[in-house]
Structures are given as C-alpha cells and as structure tokens.
Design an enzyme around this catalytic site. Structure first.
Site, PDB file in Angstrom:
ATOM      1  N   LYS A  17     -35.844   1.446   7.955  1.00  0.00           N
ATOM      2  CA  LYS A  17     -37.193   1.045   7.205  1.00  0.00           C
ATOM      3  C   LYS A  17     -37.838  -0.186   7.873  1.00  0.00           C
ATOM      4  O   LYS A  17     -39.017  -0.215   8.235  1.00  0.00           O
ATOM      5  CB  LYS A  17     -36.662   0.550   5.548  1.00  0.00           C
ATOM      6  N   GLN A  61     -31.957  -2.521  -1.925  1.00  0.00           N
ATOM      7  CA  GLN A  61     -31.230  -1.169  -1.441  1.00  0.00           C
ATOM      8  C   GLN A  61     -30.152  -1.038  -2.218  1.00  0.00           C
ATOM      9  O   GLN A  61     -29.283  -1.850  -2.595  1.00  0.00           O
ATOM     10  CB  GLN A  61     -30.893  -1.420   0.178  1.00  0.00           C
ATOM     11  N   ASP A  84     -40.370   0.700  -4.555  1.00  0.00           N
ATOM     12  CA  ASP A  84     -39.294   1.841  -4.853  1.00  0.00           C
ATOM     13  C   ASP A  84     -40.011   2.717  -5.925  1.00  0.00           C
ATOM     14  O   ASP A  84     -39.578   3.721  -6.256  1.00  0.00           O
ATOM     15  CB  ASP A  84     -38.066   1.337  -5.009  1.00  0.00           C
TER      16      ASP A  84
HETATM   17  N1  L34 Z   1     -33.664   0.640  -3.281  1.00  0.00           N
HETATM   18  N2  L34 Z   1     -32.308   2.232  -2.522  1.00  0.00           N
HETATM   19  C1  L34 Z   1     -33.351   2.060  -2.606  1.00  0.00           C
HETATM   20  N3  L34 Z   1     -34.830   2.872  -2.219  1.00  0.00           N
HETATM   21  C2  L34 Z   1     -34.400   3.987  -1.774  1.00  0.00           C
HETATM   22  O1  L34 Z   1     -35.338   4.434  -1.361  1.00  0.00           O
HETATM   23  C3  L34 Z   1     -33.069   4.277  -1.356  1.00  0.00           C
HETATM   24  N4  L34 Z   1     -32.969   5.164  -0.451  1.00  0.00           N
HETATM   25  C4  L34 Z   1     -31.648   6.193  -1.034  1.00  0.00           C
HETATM   26  C5  L34 Z   1     -30.575   5.265  -1.021  1.00  0.00           C
HETATM   27  N5  L34 Z   1     -30.574   4.097  -1.733  1.00  0.00           N
HETATM   28  C6  L34 Z   1     -32.028   3.374  -1.839  1.00  0.00           C
HETATM   29  C7  L34 Z   1     -33.180   5.719   0.720  1.00  0.00           C
HETATM   30  O2  L34 Z   1     -33.923   4.609   1.456  1.00  0.00           O
HETATM   31  C8  L34 Z   1     -31.540   7.019   0.209  1.00  0.00           C
HETATM   32  N6  L34 Z   1     -32.520   6.684   1.221  1.00  0.00           N
HETATM   33  C9  L34 Z   1     -32.788   7.219   2.574  1.00  0.00           C
HETATM   34  C10 L34 Z   1     -33.402   6.639   3.263  1.00  0.00           C
HETATM   35  C11 L34 Z   1     -33.623   6.959   4.751  1.00  0.00           C
HETATM   36  C12 L34 Z   1     -32.810   8.080   5.047  1.00  0.00           C
HETATM   37  C13 L34 Z   1     -31.819   8.509   4.278  1.00  0.00           C
HETATM   38  C14 L34 Z   1     -31.889   8.181   3.108  1.00  0.00           C
HETATM   39  C15 L34 Z   1     -32.931   8.274   6.609  1.00  0.00           C
HETATM   40  O3  L34 Z   1     -33.439   7.816   7.407  1.00  0.00           O
HETATM   41  N7  L34 Z   1     -32.263   9.486   7.012  1.00  0.00           N
HETATM   42  C16 L34 Z   1     -32.133  10.232   8.357  1.00  0.00           C
HETATM   43  C17 L34 Z   1     -30.878  10.008   9.145  1.00  0.00           C
HETATM   44  C18 L34 Z   1     -30.099   8.678   8.832  1.00  0.00           C
HETATM   45  C19 L34 Z   1     -28.786   8.760   9.419  1.00  0.00           C
HETATM   46  O4  L34 Z   1     -28.578   8.972  10.598  1.00  0.00           O
HETATM   47  O5  L34 Z   1     -27.896   8.444   8.740  1.00  0.00           O
HETATM   48  C20 L34 Z   1     -32.759  11.605   8.293  1.00  0.00           C
HETATM   49  O6  L34 Z   1     -33.258  11.966   9.547  1.00  0.00           O
HETATM   50  O7  L34 Z   1     -32.362  12.250   7.104  1.00  0.00           O
END
Ligand code: L34
Length: 253
Positions: A17, A61, A84
């Site tokens: 982010k 988060q 959010d």
């Molecule tokens: N307050 N908490 C708050 N807001 C959110 O919107 C979230 N979420 C979830 C968990 N807690 C939160 C996220 O941001 C899940 N989440 C989230 C955000 C980004 C990614 C995954 C979950 C992400 O960037 N995923 C990458 C891979 C990341 C890795 O390598 O571990 C992807 O390509 O899917």
C-alpha cells in the site's frame, strides 16, 4: 496507515500500500505500533489522525491483536477518512447503494468483472464467505448490478450444489484449495479472494486453480489477482477522500 504487531502478511500488505502511494504521489505516513499497544493508545492515535489536516485517509490494518476490539477502533475512525469503508456509516451507505467509498476488495472484484467485459445482470452470483470485509459487501455490490446473489458460509448445506449453479463465483473463505473443480460449472467466472500461505511459504488462494482453470470461462490467479486490485481501490478511495475534504473547505468547486 496504522499497523499493530508484527504479523508478516500484514507487513507485506501495508508495504504494498505504501509503495502504491509512492508511485501515485500520495503522501503517506506509517504508524507501526508494538503488539502490546493498548486499545486506549490506539484510540488516541486514531483521534489524532482524525484531526490531522494533512491526512485525508486513515487505514488501520486488520487483524488487530486479540486484546484490542476491532469494532471499537473502526467506530472511532472519522467516516470521512474511512478509506476502507468499514465504519458503520459507510457500511450503511453501501447497503443503500449510494456511497462515497467503495469497500476495497469487493470493489476490486467488480472492477475485474467490468474490465473483462462481463455483465452481472441476471447472473447467478454465489459468494462463499460472509465476512464484513468481503463476503457481505461483495454480495451487496453484485446485487446493485442486478445479479441474483446467494451467500454461502460454514453452515451451508449442499455447498457444491449451490456453487455449481454459479455463473459468477466469488471465493472468500480463507482455506487453500477449498473450491475444487467438481464444485464449479463449466464456463463460470471464478474470482479468488483467498490469500493463504502454505507450509512451504507458497501463496495460494481458495480455489484449486490448476483444476478449475480448465473449466472456467474466466478465473483470477493468486497472487496477482484480487490482491493488487484491493490496493488500487484503496488508492481510488484516498483520492476521493481528499477531494471530498477539500470540497468542504471550498478549495474545489
Ligand atoms: N484495514 N485490513 C484493512 N484493510 C484492508 O483492505 C485489508 N486487507 C485484507 C487484510 N486486512 C486489511 C488487505 O489489504 C487483505 N488485504 C490485502 C491487500 C493486498 C494484498 C493481499 C491482501 C496483496 O498485495 N497481495 C499480493 C501478494 C502479497 C504477498 O506476496 O503476500 C497479490 O498479488 O495477491
């Protein structure tokens, strides 16, 4: 961005982010607090950020450490800075269908559907998972686009029978390989919201991708599917928050 404790997955998401903010030229501050932080201390920080004029969006988060009540914290965030869309005021607006902030993950899913030229109208949409963050708002957003929506969860009987009817299937369960090929209709649009870390550190979704890919009309991978879209939608909300708050001050007309 506020992160409490040292959950490695949360660390990665918050870093992603931060990076997105940097790429877009959005100023960001990170508050990384120790796991022992008390609820009162966290509330105090949220309150400070609510009143900080150079901050338009606040994101705490999740998950938070067990001794902190997530609902109490979310309720304390100013709805105007709630990028959010987790605050009850914003959740209520989503339910009505007239909202400023899109819930990031469900909105990312909708964006993927639209960009792929898929129409939701009249489709059988099945959402597996009923969390406040994904399942429930996802169902609402599909409903707003005239889908026929079913929400399944851990107490659902005959799950496979229901998922097999889905034209659009959204998996938000949190269990690796939960959706198997025998649960999917041929040609279905399969969207995988899961984010599961296997013992060998490999990141996988909720869908058995290799098997389901052969059947699906369209399918999203993990990583590189819904996750990055969640972040894109967060950026969209942040820009919107800034515009709305500047509007209030009369800077934009
Ligand atoms: N307050 N908490 C708050 N807001 C959110 O919107 C979230 N979420 C979830 C968990 N807690 C939160 C996220 O941001 C899940 N989440 C989230 C955000 C980004 C990614 C995954 C979950 C992400 O960037 N995923 C990458 C891979 C990341 C890795 O390598 O571990 C992807 O390509 O899917």
């Amino acid at each position: 961005m506020v992160i409490v404790g040292d959950d490695p997955a949360s660390r990665v998401y918050v870093n992603n982010k931060k990076k997105a903010c940097g790429e877009l030229g959005i100023y960001s501050e990170e508050y990384a607090l120790p796991a022992e932080t008390t609820e009162a201390e966290l509330l105090e920080l949220v309150e400070r950020l609510n009143h900080k004029n150079d901050i338009n969006g606040i994101l705490v988060q999740l998950p938070l450490p067990k001794h902190i009540n997530e609902e109490t914290i979310i309720n304390a965030i100013s709805p105007k800075k709630d990028v959010d869309a987790f605050h009850p005021v914003n959740v209520g607006k989503i339910m009505i269908g007239n909202y400023d902030f899109v819930p990031c993950t469900p909105a990312g899913v909708m964006e993927l559907i639209h960009e792929s030229g898929i129409s939701v109208e009249g489709k059988e949409c099945v959402v597996v998972g009923r969390s406040n963050i994904v399942g429930k708002p996802q169902a609402m957003m599909l409903l707003h686009e005239n889908g026929t929506v079913t929400i399944c969860h851990s107490r659902t009987k005959n799950l496979a029978e229901i998922t097999k009817k889905a034209d659009i299937l959204v998996a938000a369960v949190g269990k690796a390989n939960f959706i198997t090929a025998d649960m999917v209709k041929e040609g279905a649009v399969i969207i995988d919201v899961g984010m599961n870390r296997l013992p060998d550190k490999k990141l996988v979704g909720d869908v058995d991708f290799t098997a389901c890919e052969k059947l699906a009309g369209a399918i999203t991978p993990v990583p590189g599917g819904v996750g990055p879209m969640t972040i894109a939608m967060l950026m969209k909300n942040t820009v919107k928050a800034a515009i709305l708050q500047n509007d209030e001050k009369g800077a934009y007309v």
